[in-house]
Design an enzyme around this catalytic site. Structure first.
Site, mmCIF file in Angstrom:
data_model
loop_
_atom_site.group_PDB
_atom_site.id
_atom_site.type_symbol
_atom_site.label_atom_id
_atom_site.label_comp_id
_atom_site.label_asym_id
_atom_site.label_seq_id
_atom_site.Cartn_x
_atom_site.Cartn_y
_atom_site.Cartn_z
ATOM 1 N N SER A 198 3.624 -1.717 10.393
ATOM 2 C CA SER A 198 5.071 -1.832 10.600
ATOM 3 C C SER A 198 5.623 -3.221 10.289
ATOM 4 O O SER A 198 6.512 -3.722 10.987
ATOM 5 C CB SER A 198 5.455 -1.390 12.023
ATOM 6 O OG SER A 198 5.112 -0.020 12.218
ATOM 7 N N GLY A 222 2.764 2.771 10.652
ATOM 8 C CA GLY A 222 3.731 3.839 10.429
ATOM 9 C C GLY A 222 4.471 4.272 11.684
ATOM 10 O O GLY A 222 5.143 5.290 11.698
ATOM 11 N N GLU A 232 -6.610 5.302 7.587
ATOM 12 C CA GLU A 232 -6.400 6.715 7.219
ATOM 13 C C GLU A 232 -7.650 7.287 6.545
ATOM 14 O O GLU A 232 -7.971 8.464 6.716
ATOM 15 C CB GLU A 232 -5.159 6.840 6.318
ATOM 16 C CG GLU A 232 -3.889 6.623 7.130
ATOM 17 C CD GLU A 232 -2.770 5.911 6.392
ATOM 18 O OE1 GLU A 232 -2.773 5.885 5.151
ATOM 19 O OE2 GLU A 232 -1.890 5.356 7.080
ATOM 20 N N GLY A 267 2.897 -0.823 4.270
ATOM 21 C CA GLY A 267 3.011 0.575 3.888
ATOM 22 C C GLY A 267 4.455 0.935 3.617
ATOM 23 O O GLY A 267 5.026 0.624 2.561
ATOM 24 N N GLY A 268 5.105 1.585 4.587
ATOM 25 C CA GLY A 268 6.444 2.148 4.412
ATOM 26 C C GLY A 268 7.443 1.200 3.791
ATOM 27 O O GLY A 268 8.187 1.578 2.860
ATOM 28 N N HIS A 320 -9.423 1.686 4.877
ATOM 29 C CA HIS A 320 -8.131 1.890 5.542
ATOM 30 C C HIS A 320 -8.296 2.878 6.692
ATOM 31 O O HIS A 320 -9.087 3.817 6.606
ATOM 32 C CB HIS A 320 -7.094 2.401 4.539
ATOM 33 C CG HIS A 320 -5.714 2.340 5.103
ATOM 34 N ND1 HIS A 320 -5.212 3.326 5.917
ATOM 35 C CD2 HIS A 320 -4.755 1.392 5.009
ATOM 36 C CE1 HIS A 320 -3.984 2.978 6.297
ATOM 37 N NE2 HIS A 320 -3.684 1.813 5.754
ATOM 38 N N ASN A 371 0.877 -1.175 0.000
ATOM 39 C CA ASN A 371 0.000 0.000 0.000
ATOM 40 C C ASN A 371 0.910 1.219 0.000
ATOM 41 O O ASN A 371 1.440 1.599 1.041
ATOM 42 C CB ASN A 371 -0.910 -0.013 1.232
ATOM 43 C CG ASN A 371 -1.755 1.260 1.302
ATOM 44 O OD1 ASN A 371 -1.807 2.035 0.346
ATOM 45 N ND2 ASN A 371 -2.414 1.460 2.437
ATOM 46 N N TRP A 372 1.056 1.801 -1.173
ATOM 47 C CA TRP A 372 1.985 2.932 -1.297
ATOM 48 C C TRP A 372 1.429 4.219 -0.722
ATOM 49 O O TRP A 372 2.147 5.219 -0.635
ATOM 50 C CB TRP A 372 2.349 3.138 -2.774
ATOM 51 C CG TRP A 372 3.288 2.114 -3.314
ATOM 52 C CD1 TRP A 372 3.979 1.171 -2.599
ATOM 53 C CD2 TRP A 372 3.667 1.934 -4.682
ATOM 54 N NE1 TRP A 372 4.753 0.422 -3.452
ATOM 55 C CE2 TRP A 372 4.584 0.874 -4.730
ATOM 56 C CE3 TRP A 372 3.312 2.571 -5.876
ATOM 57 C CZ2 TRP A 372 5.157 0.427 -5.918
ATOM 58 C CZ3 TRP A 372 3.874 2.138 -7.061
ATOM 59 C CH2 TRP A 372 4.790 1.069 -7.082
ATOM 60 N N LYS A 373 0.149 4.242 -0.407
ATOM 61 C CA LYS A 373 -0.483 5.474 0.106
ATOM 62 C C LYS A 373 -0.198 6.614 -0.884
ATOM 63 O O LYS A 373 -0.166 6.364 -2.092
ATOM 64 C CB LYS A 373 0.000 5.763 1.527
ATOM 65 C CG LYS A 373 -0.143 4.510 2.422
ATOM 66 C CD LYS A 373 0.096 4.741 3.866
ATOM 67 C CE LYS A 373 -0.110 3.431 4.632
ATOM 68 N NZ LYS A 373 -0.005 3.586 6.069
ATOM 69 N N GLU A 412 -5.353 -4.198 10.764
ATOM 70 C CA GLU A 412 -4.274 -3.229 10.949
ATOM 71 C C GLU A 412 -4.528 -2.434 12.226
ATOM 72 O O GLU A 412 -5.312 -1.471 12.209
ATOM 73 C CB GLU A 412 -4.217 -2.255 9.763
ATOM 74 C CG GLU A 412 -3.994 -2.910 8.434
ATOM 75 C CD GLU A 412 -3.423 -1.934 7.411
ATOM 76 O OE1 GLU A 412 -2.306 -2.176 6.943
ATOM 77 O OE2 GLU A 412 -4.075 -0.912 7.119
HETATM 78 P P1 13P Z 1 3.190 0.712 7.628
HETATM 79 O O1 13P Z 1 3.644 -0.600 7.047
HETATM 80 O O2 13P Z 1 3.940 1.890 7.104
HETATM 81 O O3 13P Z 1 3.088 0.658 9.117
HETATM 82 O O4 13P Z 1 1.671 0.931 7.091
HETATM 83 C C1 13P Z 1 0.761 -0.079 7.249
HETATM 84 C C2 13P Z 1 -0.450 0.251 6.461
HETATM 85 O O5 13P Z 1 -1.188 1.160 6.797
HETATM 86 C C3 13P Z 1 -0.700 -0.525 5.248
HETATM 87 O O6 13P Z 1 -1.982 -0.283 4.769
#
Ligand code: 13P
Length: 256
Positions: free
Chosen positions: A215, A175, A99, A236-237, A97, A10-12, A169
């Protein structure tokens, strides 16, 4: 019950078309051998056509959108419809999600409307749920997850569930570099599966793939994926770097 793991990047709001192109080139060159997991990349809308082109000869790596509209078409400034996503050959969509929930105010009802709209268009769902730290500390983990699941999946049929992945999640792990321990994650995943079993029966629940997100890194993927109810990850990251995404997939996948 065997469940093939599914790893989704998930590149956001990271990587436009040109970064997408160079990522895919590097990613595919590092991804060697026969894959034992499904792989999905969720790029920003504007990078999806480039992603589609870059993945054209890469069998087994599919595209996801990170959101969709709950409406068909019309006067909804800034929105993207499921029909538009289908037109550019998107197969999966992330819905709910944290966010989207916390920053953009998406409620369980809005998320449910998007889930139904996406299924009408034949998109596969990556349905995200998870509790905040306050909710966990207040002993509300199970009640929050149960209401997110029950309200989010209202009207989603058992056959829709075959094309649905749930991503657990915990918001406090996203993050932050703080991962849920394997025990915490397994406990939540087993609970999610039990709620799905209450709603759809043990067969649907047994087949459902539940990803962990929050994470996930190359050095914790193996331990998390070894848990019996964890069937992949939403990353994500650590998915922004081709080598680290490849390492997560290979460390977390069953041996060939
Ligand atoms: P991180 O892997 O950066 O913690 O993000 C997780 C996430 O929100 C994936 O959708």
């Amino acid at each position: 019950m065997y469940r093939r793991p599914i790893f989704a990047a998930n590149w956001k709001m990271n990587k436009g078309p040109s970064d997408t192109e160079s990522f895919v080139k590097s990613f595919l060159s590092k991804l060697t051998g026969r894959q034992t997991s499904d792989i999905v990349i969720a790029a920003p809308f504007i990078a999806l056509p480039t992603l589609s082109e870059a993945l054209r000869d890469a069998r087994g790596v599919e595209m996801a959108a990170q959101n969709c509209s709950q409406f068909d078409d019309g006067a909804y400034t800034g929105e993207i419809s499921v029909k538009m996503l289908r037109e550019i050959l998107v197969r999966h969509v992330i819905i709910g999600h944290s966010e989207r929930r916390s920053i953009f105010g998406e409620t369980n009802a809005v998320i449910n409307a998007k889930m139904k709209k996406a299924r009408e268009a034949g998109l596969k769902l990556i349905f995200c749920i998870g509790e905040t730290l306050e909710e966990r500390n207040a002993g509300q983990l199970e009640s929050i997850l149960r209401s997110q699941i029950t309200e989010g999946l209202d009207g989603i049929t058992p056959s829709d569930m075959e094309d649905t992945v749930v991503a657990y999640e915990p918001v406090w792990a996203i993050g932050t570099g703080v991962t849920a321990t394997a025990e915490q994650a397994q406990e939540a995943h087993a609970f999610v599966r039990s709620v799905i079993s209450d709603l759809y029966g043990p067969e649907v629940a047994g087949k459902l793939r539940i990803q962990y997100g929050g994470s996930v890194k190359p050095n914790n993927a193996a331990e998390l994926m070894a848990c019996p109810d964890i069937d992949g990850a939403l990353i994500g990251g650590a998915s922004l770097d081709a080598q680290s995404f490849v390492d997560i997939i290979s460390n977390g996948s069953p041996a060939n």
